[in-house]
Structure formats: C-alpha cells, structure tokens
Design an enzyme around this catalytic site. Structure first.
Site, PDB file in Angstrom:
ATOM      1  N   GLY A 123     -41.558  75.616   3.888  1.00  0.00           N
ATOM      2  CA  GLY A 123     -42.218  76.651   4.735  1.00  0.00           C
ATOM      3  C   GLY A 123     -43.635  76.691   4.835  1.00  0.00           C
ATOM      4  O   GLY A 123     -44.387  77.260   5.523  1.00  0.00           O
ATOM      5  N   GLU A 157     -39.282  72.425  -1.629  1.00  0.00           N
ATOM      6  CA  GLU A 157     -38.360  71.843  -0.523  1.00  0.00           C
ATOM      7  C   GLU A 157     -39.274  71.758   0.936  1.00  0.00           C
ATOM      8  O   GLU A 157     -39.026  72.145   1.883  1.00  0.00           O
ATOM      9  CB  GLU A 157     -36.951  72.584  -0.230  1.00  0.00           C
ATOM     10  CG  GLU A 157     -36.123  72.788  -1.449  1.00  0.00           C
ATOM     11  CD  GLU A 157     -34.977  73.359  -0.821  1.00  0.00           C
ATOM     12  OE1 GLU A 157     -33.895  73.187  -1.006  1.00  0.00           O
ATOM     13  OE2 GLU A 157     -35.138  74.527  -0.050  1.00  0.00           O
ATOM     14  N   PRO A 158     -40.514  71.006   0.833  1.00  0.00           N
ATOM     15  CA  PRO A 158     -41.233  71.008   2.092  1.00  0.00           C
ATOM     16  C   PRO A 158     -40.654  70.139   3.269  1.00  0.00           C
ATOM     17  O   PRO A 158     -39.942  68.928   2.720  1.00  0.00           O
ATOM     18  CB  PRO A 158     -42.643  70.392   1.716  1.00  0.00           C
ATOM     19  CG  PRO A 158     -42.189  69.550   0.275  1.00  0.00           C
ATOM     20  CD  PRO A 158     -40.984  70.278  -0.025  1.00  0.00           C
ATOM     21  N   GLY A 159     -40.337  70.381   4.025  1.00  0.00           N
ATOM     22  CA  GLY A 159     -40.107  69.544   5.461  1.00  0.00           C
ATOM     23  C   GLY A 159     -41.081  69.420   6.482  1.00  0.00           C
ATOM     24  O   GLY A 159     -41.826  68.376   6.278  1.00  0.00           O
ATOM     25  N   ARG A 160     -41.335  70.466   7.256  1.00  0.00           N
ATOM     26  CA  ARG A 160     -42.618  70.365   8.273  1.00  0.00           C
ATOM     27  C   ARG A 160     -43.635  69.815   7.569  1.00  0.00           C
ATOM     28  O   ARG A 160     -44.359  68.897   8.211  1.00  0.00           O
ATOM     29  CB  ARG A 160     -42.849  71.634   8.879  1.00  0.00           C
ATOM     30  CG  ARG A 160     -43.789  71.760  10.002  1.00  0.00           C
ATOM     31  CD  ARG A 160     -44.058  72.933  10.213  1.00  0.00           C
ATOM     32  NE  ARG A 160     -42.880  74.060  10.519  1.00  0.00           N
ATOM     33  CZ  ARG A 160     -42.221  74.251  11.440  1.00  0.00           C
ATOM     34  NH1 ARG A 160     -42.438  73.574  12.534  1.00  0.00           N
ATOM     35  NH2 ARG A 160     -41.226  74.938  11.564  1.00  0.00           N
ATOM     36  N   ARG A 176     -38.621  72.902  21.141  1.00  0.00           N
ATOM     37  CA  ARG A 176     -39.719  73.912  20.786  1.00  0.00           C
ATOM     38  C   ARG A 176     -40.331  74.705  21.527  1.00  0.00           C
ATOM     39  O   ARG A 176     -40.727  75.720  21.313  1.00  0.00           O
ATOM     40  CB  ARG A 176     -40.434  73.089  19.393  1.00  0.00           C
ATOM     41  CG  ARG A 176     -39.887  72.733  18.243  1.00  0.00           C
ATOM     42  CD  ARG A 176     -40.827  72.293  17.035  1.00  0.00           C
ATOM     43  NE  ARG A 176     -41.369  73.347  16.243  1.00  0.00           N
ATOM     44  CZ  ARG A 176     -42.800  73.597  16.539  1.00  0.00           C
ATOM     45  NH1 ARG A 176     -43.358  73.002  17.482  1.00  0.00           N
ATOM     46  NH2 ARG A 176     -43.039  74.668  15.953  1.00  0.00           N
ATOM     47  N   CYS A 226     -34.175  70.187  34.987  1.00  0.00           N
ATOM     48  CA  CYS A 226     -33.565  71.313  35.943  1.00  0.00           C
ATOM     49  C   CYS A 226     -33.619  72.611  35.214  1.00  0.00           C
ATOM     50  O   CYS A 226     -32.644  73.367  35.106  1.00  0.00           O
ATOM     51  CB  CYS A 226     -32.438  71.147  36.546  1.00  0.00           C
ATOM     52  SG  CYS A 226     -32.824  69.481  37.591  1.00  0.00           S
ATOM     53  N   GLU A 227     -34.855  72.906  34.642  1.00  0.00           N
ATOM     54  CA  GLU A 227     -35.133  74.281  34.046  1.00  0.00           C
ATOM     55  C   GLU A 227     -36.335  74.929  34.435  1.00  0.00           C
ATOM     56  O   GLU A 227     -37.519  73.970  34.080  1.00  0.00           O
ATOM     57  CB  GLU A 227     -34.793  74.376  32.446  1.00  0.00           C
ATOM     58  CG  GLU A 227     -33.416  73.828  31.985  1.00  0.00           C
ATOM     59  CD  GLU A 227     -32.552  74.988  31.994  1.00  0.00           C
ATOM     60  OE1 GLU A 227     -33.033  76.243  31.693  1.00  0.00           O
ATOM     61  OE2 GLU A 227     -31.345  74.661  32.091  1.00  0.00           O
ATOM     62  N   TYR A 273     -39.028  68.595  13.513  1.00  0.00           N
ATOM     63  CA  TYR A 273     -38.015  69.062  14.427  1.00  0.00           C
ATOM     64  C   TYR A 273     -38.428  68.913  15.730  1.00  0.00           C
ATOM     65  O   TYR A 273     -38.190  69.695  16.718  1.00  0.00           O
ATOM     66  CB  TYR A 273     -38.438  70.801  14.219  1.00  0.00           C
ATOM     67  CG  TYR A 273     -38.283  71.350  12.637  1.00  0.00           C
ATOM     68  CD1 TYR A 273     -36.934  71.285  12.185  1.00  0.00           C
ATOM     69  CD2 TYR A 273     -39.392  71.523  11.868  1.00  0.00           C
ATOM     70  CE1 TYR A 273     -36.842  71.696  10.883  1.00  0.00           C
ATOM     71  CE2 TYR A 273     -39.155  71.880  10.487  1.00  0.00           C
ATOM     72  CZ  TYR A 273     -37.821  71.993  10.030  1.00  0.00           C
ATOM     73  OH  TYR A 273     -37.790  72.367   8.965  1.00  0.00           O
TER      74      TYR A 273
END
Ligand code: PLP
Length: 427
Positions: A244, A286-289, A326, A357-358, A386
């Site tokens: 986190g 547990e670092p990810g980002r 994101r 097409c959004e 991510y």
C-alpha cells in the site's frame, strides 16, 4: 522523476530515447525500467530485510506480472504474492521458487487451490472458513500439509480511493474481528490435519502517503496475537502487514521512503509485543505499486487534433481505456510530456482523449503542452503498476507490447497482440 533525462529535444527513460523506442516498437507502448525496479528492491533489502532480523518481502504480482518480472524479482531476492490461478501459472512457468510464493484471494476456486497445493505454494492466506475447509480437504487428497495465514479485517479506514481501501470493517476481504469468528477459525485450523496456521495477514489499502493506518492495524493485530494466545493457546509465528506504500503520480502527491512505513511497522510491533510480553513474529511486507509504479511509462502517438472554438481542444491518441483503465476507474491523474518537444514552451491547453467508443475514455483533462502536431509522441509517467496488468481488449484493440529498458539498452518482454490473438479462442 529518477532515470529520466532530456537530450536535445527528446525525453530519455532508462538511458533510452523514447522517440526512437516509439519508432522501433510502435505505440502504444509500455516501457519498464529494470534499473528502477532493482533500485527499489535494493531499498527493500537495505532498509528492511538487512536492518531487521526475521523479515521477508514479497512483491505483489498483481501490479505487473510477466515471466521476465518474475525472473527479476527472483534475482533481487524477494518473494511474489499472487491472487489467481493465472498468476500462479505465471510464476510456475518462470521457474520461480514456489516456497517464496504467497497466495491471496477472497474467493479462491477449487481449481486454483488445487494448483497451489500441487505446486507447493509457500503460504496460502485463507480469507474465510469455507476456504479453510476446502483447502484442508484438497491438501488431504494430495497428502500435503499447507502453511497458512488468516487474513484479518483490522477495521481500519485508510484514507484513499474507496476502490483501493481494503481494511475497513465493511469489506469483502478477510475475517472480521467481530464476535468469536476468529477464535472459531483458529480452533478449526488447529483441529484439522492438513493445514498449519502460522499467523495473520492484513492489507489496509493502496497508494497511502501516511503510515497511521499501518500503525493502527499493527496495534490491532498484536492485541489479537495476545488475545489468541490467552484464549485459544495459539502462538503467532508470522505477521504479514501487506503493501500500500504510495508513489508519485502528480504534483501534490507526497510519497515517502519505504522506511517511513517499515520503521513505523517494526517499532510498533516491537513496542506492542514487549507490552504484552510476546515474542516478535516474523514480519512480512508486500509492496506492489511501490516497486514498479514509477518504473513504467506509456508512449502514445498523437492522431487527430480537434479544436472546438471557445470550448476545448481534443487530442486523440492511439491508446486509452484498454491500456489504462485507471483514468476511468479511479479518475487517476498523470504527469504527461511530449517526448519530441521537451525544449518547447507549454503555451497550449488540451485534453488527451483515448480512442474508445466511450465518452469516459479521457486520459487527461486540461494539460499544458507545446503546440502539438499529429505524429508527436506523448509520455504518460508512473504507469508501471496496474496498467499492463489491468489492460483489456475493449473495442477489440490488441494489448500493447511491453519493453524493458536497462542502462541504455532495450528489449522486448511481451509482444504486441495481433488481430489473430484476439480471435484465438473464438469458434
Ligand atoms: C494489492 C495488494 C498488495 C499490494 O498493494 P500495493 O498498493 O500495490 O502495494 C499487497 N497485498 C495484498 C493482499 C494486496 O491485495
């Protein structure tokens, strides 16, 4: 941003000219800096693993998981946490040491549990009692005893986007500390024959700049360790404190060095354990980002430029929602530069539109840029985590290639998808 330079008019990343990379590999293109990942892993070793005894660090694979990433993480001495059968399959195929793998998830399927058991995944973080029984019976059928942690909902509200806040009482993740649920769970884990309960896990949320949620959760968990020792005689050997740790996306973000979090976590555990007279468990992060987020950028080529007089200028790029969900999902913001016009003054205000097409497929509102032309290369920074892992084929758009840069060299690690790839499973 570290690892970036401007040479002539061009933006360099990891020692490579991004304008040349865009020509060589096409766009959209994910570019990941191996040097940057290695620097972050070194920080993990020096400021956490080597500083404190009996600690482990695992990279949260869901941020960005490819075969090459597994190999880098193995060389750097970290473990990997996985959250699905597909991620388990990836680490197996990479030849990653399975005892260093941790398997998470709030609704693991029986097939996923079987895959984990057969391949001797090091720890399974059990989310609920249904899963405990399922895992025990699968392990029994394979004649194995699996080491587990219980995921605990610590009841901590971390101040981040609600889609990435995971520690509050009302959460789909983990065992709540309400009533006697956890006591019953521990008794059951001790009773059954094919699991060995090692301790507890929590993860309070993502993209945090403040360590107060971790501190609060650690206090709750050490109290739980004490309660469970007294009430059911369970001695906690491991405490997994999740990830986190926040990174830099745009001005106003205030990322901290890793030890701002890990020192606080370790000191709180030491203080609280000595208060209760408990021995200190093994501590896992547990670092990810934080490992890979700032290590990545995305390159786009500008196509249409649409001026609506007195309203707005829309600049169309060749990617968007499929390679970067994101923006639409979290209203995420990025720093953006024009790779081939770094020397030019930024006198224009534009909006960067994706090609889906959004109407919601807007990558960036109101960006200050030099005068733009079709063919210019845009760089979105901090897209290492991510992005590739969240990419889709919406509008049947092939996923971009991923390349790794290292000290001025570049290599392909994931090929660009083809139209054939898109139809591979269609009958
Ligand atoms: C997502 C996740 C992480 C990593 O979160 P980051 O914010 O990317 O560091 C760690 N542990 C668990 C259980 C997760 O679900």
């Amino acid at each position: 941003m570290k690892g970036t330079e401007i040479i002539g008019n061009n933006f360099y990343f990891g020692g490579c000219d991004t304008v040349k990379l865009a020509k060589k590999y096409g766009t959209p293109l994910y570019v990941i800096s191996e040097d940057y990942i290695c620097e972050r892993c070194k920080e993990v070793r020096e400021d956490f693993l080597n500083k404190y005894e009996n600690t482990r660090a695992v990279y949260a694979g869901k941020a960005f998981l490819t075969l090459e990433m597994c190999r880098i993480i193995e060389r750097e001495g970290l473990g990997i946490d996985v959250v699905s059968g597909g991620e388990i399959y990836t680490v197996i195929k990479a030849g990653f040491p399975m005892e260093k793998v941790i398997f998470h998830g709030n609704n693991k399927t029986i097939d996923e549990i079987e895959l984990a058991v057969k391949n001797n995944v090091g720890r399974i973080v059990v989310d609920n009692l249904y899963e405990l029984d399922l895992l025990n019976s699968v392990a029994q059928a394979h004649g194995k005893k699996m080491k587990i942690l219980f995921r605990i909902t610590p009841g901590v509200d971390s101040h981040t986007h609600k889609y990435i806040s995971t520690g509050q009482v009302d959460s789909k993740f983990g065992i709540p500390l309400k009533g006697n649920i956890i006591n019953e769970a521990i008794k059951r884990a001790i009773d059954v024959s094919n699991v060995e309960l090692m301790g507890f896990h929590f993860h309070v949320g993502s993209q945090l700049f403040d360590n107060s949620s971790h501190i609060k959760a650690v206090k709750t968990l050490v109290k739980l360790m004490n309660d469970m020792k007294e009430e059911v005689g369970f001695i906690t050997k491991e405490l997994n404190t999740g990830g986190g740790f926040g990174i830099y996306y745009v001005k106003g973000d205030t990322p901290k060095p890793l030890n701002y979090f890990t020192d606080a976590i370790m000191h709180t555990i030491q203080d609280e354990c000595s208060k209760y007279g408990l021995s200190i468990p093994q501590v896992i992060i547990e670092p990810g980002r934080w490992i890979v987020g700032e290590a990545g950028i995305t390159l786009y080529t500008i196509g249409s430029i649409k001026k609506i007089p007195g309203v707005r200028v829309y600049v169309g790029v060749d990617g968007g929602f499929p390679d970067n969900p994101r923006s639409a999902l979290y209203d995420a913001k990025y720093e953006v530069v024009v790779a081939n016009k770094m020397d030019k003054e930024k006198n224009n205000l534009v909006t960067i539109a994706g090609k889906c097409c959004e109407s919601g497929d807007i990558l960036r509102y109101d960006l200050k840029v030099p005068s733009l032309d079709t063919g210019d290369i845009l760089v979105f920074k901090s897209t290492g985590a991510y992005h590739y892992s969240m990419a889709s084929n919406y509008n049947k758009i092939p996923r971009p290639a991923v390349i790794m840069v290292k000290k001025g060299t570049d290599r392909l690690i994931v090929k660009r998808e083809t139209y054939e790839d898109l139809l591979r499973n269609e009958l």
